[in-house]
Scaffold this active site. Structure first.
Site, PDB file in Angstrom:
ATOM      1  N   CYS A 109     -11.107 -15.461  23.117  1.00  0.00           N
ATOM      2  CA  CYS A 109     -11.255 -16.714  23.860  1.00  0.00           C
ATOM      3  C   CYS A 109     -12.436 -16.629  24.818  1.00  0.00           C
ATOM      4  O   CYS A 109     -12.858 -15.538  25.214  1.00  0.00           O
ATOM      5  CB  CYS A 109      -9.966 -17.065  24.595  1.00  0.00           C
ATOM      6  SG  CYS A 109      -9.722 -16.120  26.084  1.00  0.00           S
ATOM      7  N   GLU A 116       1.415 -12.225  21.809  1.00  0.00           N
ATOM      8  CA  GLU A 116       0.478 -13.145  21.147  1.00  0.00           C
ATOM      9  C   GLU A 116       0.242 -12.741  19.692  1.00  0.00           C
ATOM     10  O   GLU A 116       0.234 -13.584  18.784  1.00  0.00           O
ATOM     11  CB  GLU A 116      -0.856 -13.179  21.902  1.00  0.00           C
ATOM     12  CG  GLU A 116      -1.839 -14.143  21.259  1.00  0.00           C
ATOM     13  CD  GLU A 116      -3.256 -13.991  21.795  1.00  0.00           C
ATOM     14  OE1 GLU A 116      -3.426 -13.885  23.020  1.00  0.00           O
ATOM     15  OE2 GLU A 116      -4.186 -13.956  20.971  1.00  0.00           O
ATOM     16  N   CYS A 129      -7.492 -17.414  34.201  1.00  0.00           N
ATOM     17  CA  CYS A 129      -8.265 -18.171  33.211  1.00  0.00           C
ATOM     18  C   CYS A 129      -7.640 -19.567  33.093  1.00  0.00           C
ATOM     19  O   CYS A 129      -6.574 -19.826  33.643  1.00  0.00           O
ATOM     20  CB  CYS A 129      -8.182 -17.460  31.859  1.00  0.00           C
ATOM     21  SG  CYS A 129      -6.478 -17.270  31.302  1.00  0.00           S
ATOM     22  N   HIS A 131       2.169  -6.820  21.151  1.00  0.00           N
ATOM     23  CA  HIS A 131       1.847  -7.902  22.094  1.00  0.00           C
ATOM     24  C   HIS A 131       2.415  -9.230  21.585  1.00  0.00           C
ATOM     25  O   HIS A 131       2.295  -9.555  20.405  1.00  0.00           O
ATOM     26  CB  HIS A 131       0.328  -7.994  22.244  1.00  0.00           C
ATOM     27  CG  HIS A 131      -0.106  -8.850  23.404  1.00  0.00           C
ATOM     28  ND1 HIS A 131      -0.042 -10.215  23.373  1.00  0.00           N
ATOM     29  CD2 HIS A 131      -0.590  -8.521  24.637  1.00  0.00           C
ATOM     30  CE1 HIS A 131      -0.483 -10.702  24.531  1.00  0.00           C
ATOM     31  NE2 HIS A 131      -0.820  -9.695  25.316  1.00  0.00           N
TER      32      HIS A 131
HETATM   33  S1  SF4 Z   1      -6.148 -17.218  25.285  1.00  0.00           S
HETATM   34 FE1  SF4 Z   1      -7.691 -16.748  26.855  1.00  0.00          FE
HETATM   35  S2  SF4 Z   1      -7.755 -18.585  28.153  1.00  0.00           S
HETATM   36 FE2  SF4 Z   1      -5.869 -18.658  26.962  1.00  0.00          FE
HETATM   37  S3  SF4 Z   1      -4.305 -17.693  28.260  1.00  0.00           S
HETATM   38 FE3  SF4 Z   1      -5.095 -16.095  26.914  1.00  0.00          FE
HETATM   39  S4  SF4 Z   1      -6.748 -15.133  28.124  1.00  0.00           S
HETATM   40 FE4  SF4 Z   1      -6.306 -17.123  29.076  1.00  0.00          FE
END
Ligand code: SF4
Length: 381
Positions: free
Chosen positions: A261, A156, A37, A154
């Site tokens: 996203c 994130e 991506c 995770h």
């Molecule tokens: S947020 Fe979406 S575009 Fe950004 S790194 Fe993660 S998967 Fe890829």
């Protein structure tokens, strides 16, 4: 260097041929969106540039830059070190060190630590992740608890949760419909707050009080969750707020912004279209087993087709055996007699946002070998 490491000519040719590859009895249909991506592309590019720009300095990554073992191994081979490999390394960092922050970002605590050591920071946090943080910040400042649909382990989601606290807010992470049901029940009926919090003890901000902190809520997602599930979860939580407080109050007590996203959504939409439009016998999904978006692509496929989530082409052991991770399982298994022996065979292929095209190309080459079809050599370079 990037093209050399991750590009695939065969993938380019298949894309140009309406995403279809035919050789003898084998037809492979590629999803129209798959692989790296924009955020991953940029993060990997920055990592390569960093190595080149600081040849004489020690370059670190906080952990995996993206969830693909091949990419991380290549970075290791370039001499980039991983703080996650050596717990003491963080304490020893100094102003001469360079640290790359991954595409999914780092927690506020980690950022403060790195800044405290005076390191040069190369921030590859994806813009789509920053967008989630922006929403979470707005919730915190407005007095809303962030309900984050994500995986609490995770990176994130941990980083996103830390943003809520940074701006004086609270958060609760829900993984799935089961956990959402528990939250909805509590919103509707209240109950024993201590018992309610037990399953969420690692998934909530410090001092979380269910009676106080579920009165005003805002929804956010880890960017790589299953879009359809995130929307359902938001709708269920809204319905619970309506039941508890009545429709007129909901606008003031409930907010939701879809923070999946666009790259994740495009890949999910493309695989849905592939399953709908092509006569696929078997689906193969390529990507790291810890890659959230890859796992969700496999989940979509497994609902209607025999699906094999493989980490790399070597998982295709033979026509009689495949190593893969079944949907919902934590372990890799080997399945035998996986490749249908029928004369004409149609295989669907997709890959996660952290999977480079060269692994897709190598998987296609392996499939032609296992199906004993003989494409022109030129075709599979
Ligand atoms: S947020 Fe979406 S575009 Fe950004 S790194 Fe993660 S998967 Fe890829």
């Amino acid at each position: 260097m990037l093209a050399e490491s991750y590009h695939s000519t065969v993938v380019d040719r298949i894309k140009a041929n309406d995403f279809t590859y035919r050789a003898g009895r084998l037809t492979i249909h590629l999803a129209h969106e798959f692989g790296f991506c924009y955020g991953v592309d940029r993060a990997v590019d920055y990592a390569y540039q960093t190595r080149k720009r600081f040849p004489d300095r020690t370059v670190f990554l906080t952990g995996e830059i993206i969830h693909n073992p091949h990419v991380n191994e290549k970075l290791r081979a370039m001499g980039i070190r991983f703080l996650s490999d050596d717990t003491d390394a963080l304490a020893r960092l100094g102003p001469n060190d360079v640290v790359i922050l991954p595409a999914f970002g780092v927690t506020v605590a980690m950022l403060e630590q790195l800044e405290g050591h005076g390191c040069t920071l190369i921030d590859t946090t994806c813009g789509s992740v920053l967008n989630v943080w922006k929403n979470v910040r707005r919730y915190a400042e407005g007095g809303y608890t962030s309900i984050i649909h994500g995986k609490v382990w995770h990176e994130e989601t941990q980083a996103t949760a830390s943003q809520a606290v940074r701006y004086g807010g609270r958060y609760l992470v829900v993984l799935d419909h089961g956990e959402t049901s528990q939250v909805c029940d509590y919103i509707r009926h209240g109950g024993d707050g201590v018992a309610f919090m037990k399953p969420f003890v690692l998934a909530a901000s410090p001092g979380f009080d269910a009676d106080r902190d579920l009165q005003h809520i805002g929804l956010a997602n880890q960017t790589t969750m299953l879009m359809s599930e995130s929307l359902e979860i938001a709708e269920r939580l809204r319905a619970a707020m309506v039941d508890r407080y009545g429709e007129p109050q909901v606008a003031e007590r409930f907010q939701a912004f879809d923070t999946i996203c666009s790259a994740t959504q495009d890949r999910q939409d493309a695989v849905v279209a592939l399953l709908r439009d092509k006569p696929v016998d078997v689906m193969i999904v390529i990507g790291g087993y810890n890659s959230s978006n890859t796992c969700n692509l496999a989940r979509i496929c497994a609902a209607s087709r025999p699906t094999f989530h493989i980490a790399d082409p070597d998982c295709l052991v033979s026509a009689g055996a495949i190593r893969h991770r079944p949907v919902g399982s934590k372990a890799e298994v080997t399945t035998t007699d996986w490749l249908p022996a029928r004369h004409a065979l149609s295989i669907g292929l997709t890959s996660g946002a952290s999977t480079p095209d060269n692994l897709v190309g190598a998987t296609i080459a392996k499939l032609t070998e296992l199906c004993e079809v003989r494409p022109e050599k030129e075709e599979l370079r």
